[in-house]
Write a protein that holds these residues in place. Sequence first.
Motif, PDB file in Angstrom:
ATOM      1  N   SER A  26       0.923  -1.189   0.105  1.00 44.02           N
ATOM      2  CA  SER A  26       0.040   0.215  -0.100  1.00 44.02           C
ATOM      3  C   SER A  26       0.833   1.425   0.015  1.00 44.02           C
ATOM      4  N   LYS A  27       1.939   1.336   0.587  1.00 36.15           N
ATOM      5  CA  LYS A  27       2.997   2.333   0.669  1.00 36.15           C
ATOM      6  C   LYS A  27       3.577   2.638  -0.657  1.00 36.15           C
ATOM      7  N   VAL A  28       3.887   1.242  -1.350  1.00 36.72           N
ATOM      8  CA  VAL A  28       4.620   1.574  -2.755  1.00 36.72           C
ATOM      9  C   VAL A  28       3.363   2.310  -3.469  1.00 36.72           C
ATOM     10  N   ILE A  29       2.201   1.883  -3.509  1.00 38.40           N
ATOM     11  CA  ILE A  29       1.034   2.347  -4.498  1.00 38.40           C
ATOM     12  C   ILE A  29       0.885   3.947  -4.281  1.00 38.40           C
ATOM     13  N   GLU A  30       0.895   4.097  -2.823  1.00 38.54           N
ATOM     14  CA  GLU A  30       0.706   5.501  -2.347  1.00 38.54           C
ATOM     15  C   GLU A  30       1.805   6.374  -2.894  1.00 38.54           C
ATOM     16  N   LEU A  31       2.956   6.025  -2.763  1.00 41.79           N
ATOM     17  CA  LEU A  31       3.994   6.811  -3.252  1.00 41.79           C
ATOM     18  C   LEU A  31       4.200   6.796  -4.523  1.00 41.79           C
ATOM     19  N   VAL A  32       3.873   5.823  -5.321  1.00 42.49           N
ATOM     20  CA  VAL A  32       3.791   5.744  -6.789  1.00 42.49           C
ATOM     21  C   VAL A  32       2.967   6.791  -7.550  1.00 42.49           C
ATOM     22  N   ASN A  33       1.899   6.774  -6.863  1.00 37.66           N
ATOM     23  CA  ASN A  33       0.617   7.527  -7.147  1.00 37.66           C
ATOM     24  C   ASN A  33       0.951   8.934  -7.152  1.00 37.66           C
ATOM     25  N   ILE A  34       1.883   9.343  -5.886  1.00 36.53           N
ATOM     26  CA  ILE A  34       2.425  10.774  -5.805  1.00 36.53           C
ATOM     27  C   ILE A  34       3.319  11.026  -6.880  1.00 36.53           C
ATOM     28  N   LEU A  35       4.197  10.293  -7.211  1.00 37.09           N
ATOM     29  CA  LEU A  35       5.068  10.529  -8.092  1.00 37.09           C
ATOM     30  C   LEU A  35       4.821  10.392  -9.404  1.00 37.09           C
ATOM     31  N   ASP A  36       3.596   9.763  -9.890  1.00 37.65           N
ATOM     32  CA  ASP A  36       2.997   9.920 -11.080  1.00 37.65           C
ATOM     33  C   ASP A  36       2.061  11.243 -11.244  1.00 37.65           C
ATOM     34  N   GLY A  37       2.013  12.058 -10.385  1.00 36.03           N
ATOM     35  CA  GLY A  37       1.607  13.334 -10.327  1.00 36.03           C
ATOM     36  C   GLY A  37       0.093  13.425  -9.998  1.00 36.03           C
ATOM     37  N   LYS A  38      -0.443  12.286  -9.388  1.00 39.62           N
ATOM     38  CA  LYS A  38      -1.849  12.190  -8.991  1.00 39.62           C
ATOM     39  C   LYS A  38      -2.325  13.088  -7.801  1.00 39.62           C
ATOM     40  N   GLY A  50       1.554  16.778  -9.357  1.00 38.24           N
ATOM     41  CA  GLY A  50       1.577  17.010 -10.774  1.00 38.24           C
ATOM     42  C   GLY A  50       1.159  18.295 -11.484  1.00 38.24           C
ATOM     43  N   LEU A  51       1.183  19.272 -10.366  1.00 33.74           N
ATOM     44  CA  LEU A  51       0.688  20.537 -10.907  1.00 33.74           C
ATOM     45  C   LEU A  51       1.486  21.215 -11.952  1.00 33.74           C
ATOM     46  N   ASN A  52       3.111  21.094 -11.855  1.00 31.06           N
ATOM     47  CA  ASN A  52       3.817  21.428 -13.113  1.00 31.06           C
ATOM     48  C   ASN A  52       5.127  20.530 -12.694  1.00 31.06           C
ATOM     49  N   THR A  53       6.158  20.690 -13.667  1.00 31.85           N
ATOM     50  CA  THR A  53       7.362  19.988 -13.354  1.00 31.85           C
ATOM     51  C   THR A  53       8.226  20.185 -12.340  1.00 31.85           C
ATOM     52  N   LEU A  54       8.147  21.342 -11.941  1.00 27.13           N
ATOM     53  CA  LEU A  54       8.902  21.704 -10.465  1.00 27.13           C
ATOM     54  C   LEU A  54       8.245  21.203  -9.296  1.00 27.13           C
ATOM     55  N   THR A  55       6.859  21.045  -9.348  1.00 26.36           N
ATOM     56  CA  THR A  55       6.357  20.360  -8.343  1.00 26.36           C
ATOM     57  C   THR A  55       6.554  19.040  -8.019  1.00 26.36           C
ATOM     58  N   LEU A  56       6.486  18.302  -9.198  1.00 26.11           N
ATOM     59  CA  LEU A  56       6.666  16.930  -9.152  1.00 26.11           C
ATOM     60  C   LEU A  56       8.160  16.545  -8.845  1.00 26.11           C
ATOM     61  N   SER A  57       9.003  17.409  -9.712  1.00 24.03           N
ATOM     62  CA  SER A  57      10.608  17.154  -9.247  1.00 24.03           C
ATOM     63  C   SER A  57      10.764  17.231  -7.693  1.00 24.03           C
ATOM     64  N   TYR A  58      10.046  18.228  -7.031  1.00 25.72           N
ATOM     65  CA  TYR A  58      10.260  18.171  -5.766  1.00 25.72           C
ATOM     66  C   TYR A  58       9.989  17.278  -4.798  1.00 25.72           C
ATOM     67  N   CYS A  59       8.959  16.628  -5.303  1.00 22.43           N
ATOM     68  CA  CYS A  59       8.555  15.395  -4.616  1.00 22.43           C
ATOM     69  C   CYS A  59       9.343  14.009  -4.868  1.00 22.43           C
ATOM     70  N   PHE A  60       9.774  14.152  -6.104  1.00 27.94           N
ATOM     71  CA  PHE A  60      10.958  13.022  -6.265  1.00 27.94           C
ATOM     72  C   PHE A  60      12.217  13.030  -5.314  1.00 27.94           C
ATOM     73  N   THR A  61      12.511  14.657  -5.019  1.00 27.70           N
ATOM     74  CA  THR A  61      13.629  14.635  -4.179  1.00 27.70           C
ATOM     75  C   THR A  61      13.337  14.686  -2.908  1.00 27.70           C
ATOM     76  N   VAL A  62      12.313  15.111  -2.354  1.00 26.95           N
ATOM     77  CA  VAL A  62      11.937  14.742  -1.137  1.00 26.95           C
ATOM     78  C   VAL A  62      11.881  13.396  -0.752  1.00 26.95           C
ATOM     79  N   ALA A  63      11.119  12.546  -1.761  1.00 25.37           N
ATOM     80  CA  ALA A  63      11.192  11.180  -1.413  1.00 25.37           C
ATOM     81  C   ALA A  63      12.518  10.610  -1.326  1.00 25.37           C
ATOM     82  N   ALA A  64      13.394  10.776  -2.356  1.00 28.60           N
ATOM     83  CA  ALA A  64      14.828   9.921  -2.359  1.00 28.60           C
ATOM     84  C   ALA A  64      15.345  10.489  -0.656  1.00 28.60           C
ATOM     85  N   SER A  65      15.504  11.774  -0.594  1.00 25.46           N
ATOM     86  CA  SER A  65      15.983  12.307   0.556  1.00 25.46           C
ATOM     87  C   SER A  65      15.528  11.684   1.869  1.00 25.46           C
TER      88      SER A  65
END
Length: 205
Positions: A26-38, A50-65
């Motif tokens: 469920s955590k994988v699905i939840e985080l994949v949905n976030i990084l899908d921009g949903k 997924g509002l724009n490329t910057l908001t989505l890139s920020y979520c990727f960086t936050v998740a990885a860190s």
Amino acid sequence: MRSALKLVTVTPINSISASSNQHMASKVIELVNILDGKETVRGDKKVNPGLNTLTLSYCFTVAASKFVDQACEQVAFSDNLVPAFSIAAVITGIWQKHPKFGDLFLGHLYKRCPYTIPANWSKKSGESNEDYLRRLGYSNDGDKLEESDKISTKSSGLHKVVCSCYSKPSDFSKYAPSSWFVSRVGVVLQNSEPRTGTRCHGSCY
């Protein structure tokens, strides 16, 4: 907006546990949905990564860190490998769907602990001891560098997680480094100065 994006990204990571396979899935699905921009609902607020490329890139960086932070803060202080494997299971699940996330995760991991890269981190000619330790991942703790036992604990957690990621299912082989990479890390650690080996004892084996 930034705080809302950060909250929606780190909340599922903070709640990862080995309670069940369904929980981790469920955590994988939840985080994949976030990084899908949903669009995601958190409390009474709707957040759109997924509002724009910057908001989505920020979520990727936050998740990885954040996953690297979890390795330093949660896994490092556990007396068993269960937290490492549960976190690694979610990391690899996201990584399969979003290779970009995997690249960012490795980038944050290598920056925090260069010893996770299979290289011999010898001191350079003319390099000060302080600069050398910073290059090895030591960070400032107030007005001085953190103590060796503190970074050893932190590095132990990072190695537990990264080695757990590399103990991956066969269908994950095209995304993350192979078992050869883990073996190479072990060889380098065995042939490095004692400071290195003490960090990883009990982590990779």
